[in-house]
Design a protein around this motif. Structure first.
Motif, short mmCIF file in Angstrom:
data_model
loop_
_atom_site.label_atom_id
_atom_site.label_comp_id
_atom_site.label_asym_id
_atom_site.label_seq_id
_atom_site.Cartn_x
_atom_site.Cartn_y
_atom_site.Cartn_z
N ASN A 1 0.84 -1.20 0.00
CA ASN A 1 0.00 0.00 0.00
C ASN A 1 0.87 1.25 0.00
O ASN A 1 2.06 1.18 0.29
N SER A 2 0.25 2.36 -0.33
CA SER A 2 0.96 3.65 -0.34
C SER A 2 2.26 3.54 -1.11
O SER A 2 3.32 3.98 -0.65
N LEU A 3 2.18 2.98 -2.29
CA LEU A 3 3.39 2.74 -3.08
C LEU A 3 4.04 4.04 -3.51
O LEU A 3 3.37 5.04 -3.78
N LYS A 4 5.37 3.98 -3.58
CA LYS A 4 6.18 5.13 -3.96
C LYS A 4 7.00 4.77 -5.20
O LYS A 4 7.28 3.58 -5.43
N PRO A 5 7.41 5.77 -5.97
CA PRO A 5 8.24 5.46 -7.14
C PRO A 5 9.48 4.66 -6.79
O PRO A 5 9.92 3.82 -7.58
N GLU A 6 10.02 4.88 -5.62
CA GLU A 6 11.23 4.14 -5.21
C GLU A 6 10.95 2.68 -4.89
O GLU A 6 11.88 1.92 -4.63
N ASP A 7 9.70 2.29 -4.89
CA ASP A 7 9.37 0.86 -4.72
C ASP A 7 9.46 0.11 -6.04
O ASP A 7 9.30 -1.11 -6.08
N THR A 8 9.68 0.83 -7.13
CA THR A 8 9.80 0.20 -8.44
C THR A 8 10.97 -0.78 -8.45
O THR A 8 12.09 -0.42 -8.11
N ALA A 9 10.67 -2.02 -8.81
CA ALA A 9 11.68 -3.08 -8.79
C ALA A 9 11.07 -4.38 -9.31
O ALA A 9 9.84 -4.47 -9.47
N VAL A 10 11.92 -5.34 -9.53
CA VAL A 10 11.46 -6.71 -9.72
C VAL A 10 11.40 -7.34 -8.34
O VAL A 10 12.36 -7.30 -7.58
N TYR A 11 10.25 -7.90 -8.02
CA TYR A 11 10.03 -8.50 -6.71
C TYR A 11 10.12 -10.02 -6.82
O TYR A 11 9.52 -10.63 -7.72
N TYR A 12 10.86 -10.60 -5.88
CA TYR A 12 11.08 -12.04 -5.85
C TYR A 12 10.60 -12.61 -4.53
O TYR A 12 10.81 -12.00 -3.47
N CYS A 13 10.01 -13.78 -4.57
CA CYS A 13 9.80 -14.52 -3.34
C CYS A 13 10.84 -15.63 -3.27
O CYS A 13 11.37 -16.08 -4.30
N ALA A 14 11.14 -16.04 -2.06
CA ALA A 14 12.17 -17.04 -1.84
C ALA A 14 11.80 -17.89 -0.63
O ALA A 14 11.14 -17.41 0.29
N ALA A 15 12.24 -19.13 -0.66
CA ALA A 15 11.96 -20.06 0.43
C ALA A 15 13.25 -20.41 1.16
O ALA A 15 14.27 -20.72 0.53
N SER A 16 13.18 -20.34 2.47
CA SER A 16 14.33 -20.64 3.31
C SER A 16 14.14 -21.98 4.01
O SER A 16 13.05 -22.27 4.52
N TYR A 17 15.21 -22.77 4.02
CA TYR A 17 15.16 -24.08 4.66
C TYR A 17 16.29 -24.18 5.67
O TYR A 17 17.47 -24.16 5.30
N GLY A 18 15.89 -24.28 6.93
CA GLY A 18 16.85 -24.48 8.00
C GLY A 18 18.00 -23.50 7.92
O GLY A 18 17.84 -22.32 7.66
#
Length: 118
Positions: free
Chosen positions: A84-101
């Motif tokens: 929410n309340s997005l700003k121009p500086e939030d422009t990016a490629v967004y990645y999700c990642a999974a962490s294991y132990g």
């Protein structure tokens, strides 16, 4: 094998909102965190926030606190990033990642582009 698929990116005006989704498939044993990261043009990838897979506890980097919310639906194997309340500086490629132990974030999605216009 673990696969992560993000969706929900797009173009939005400053002040607007987007919700990203990340569907994760594969092993759940020892999965401790699901994280969101982003990479803006010409910059290094940065941590946005994470959620514990079991308890749902969240943690955010300072620049998104109060604006972004991470949630998960374990039944759907899906993690969300509500922005929410997005700003121009939030422009990016967004990645999700999974962490294991102790291995950390070893599985990554392909990324989804978020562009915030001023």
């Amino acid at each position: 094998q673990v696969q992560l698929v993000e969706s929900g990116g797009g173009l939005v005006q400053a002040g607007g909102s987007l919700r990203l989704s990340c569907v994760v498939s594969g092993r759940t044993f020892n999965r401790n965190y699901m994280g969101w990261f982003r990479q803006a043009p010409g910059k290094e990838r940065e941590f946005v926030g994470r959620i514990t897979w079991s308890g749902g506890n969240t943690y955010y980097t300072d620049s998104v606190k109060g604006r972004f919310t991470i949630s998960r639906d374990n039944a759907k194997n899906t993690v969300y990033l509500q922005m929410n309340s997005l700003k121009p500086e939030d422009t990016a490629v967004y990645y999700c990642a999974a962490s294991y132990g102790s291995q950390g974030y070893i599985y990554w999605g392909q990324g989804t582009q978020v562009t915030v216009s001023s």
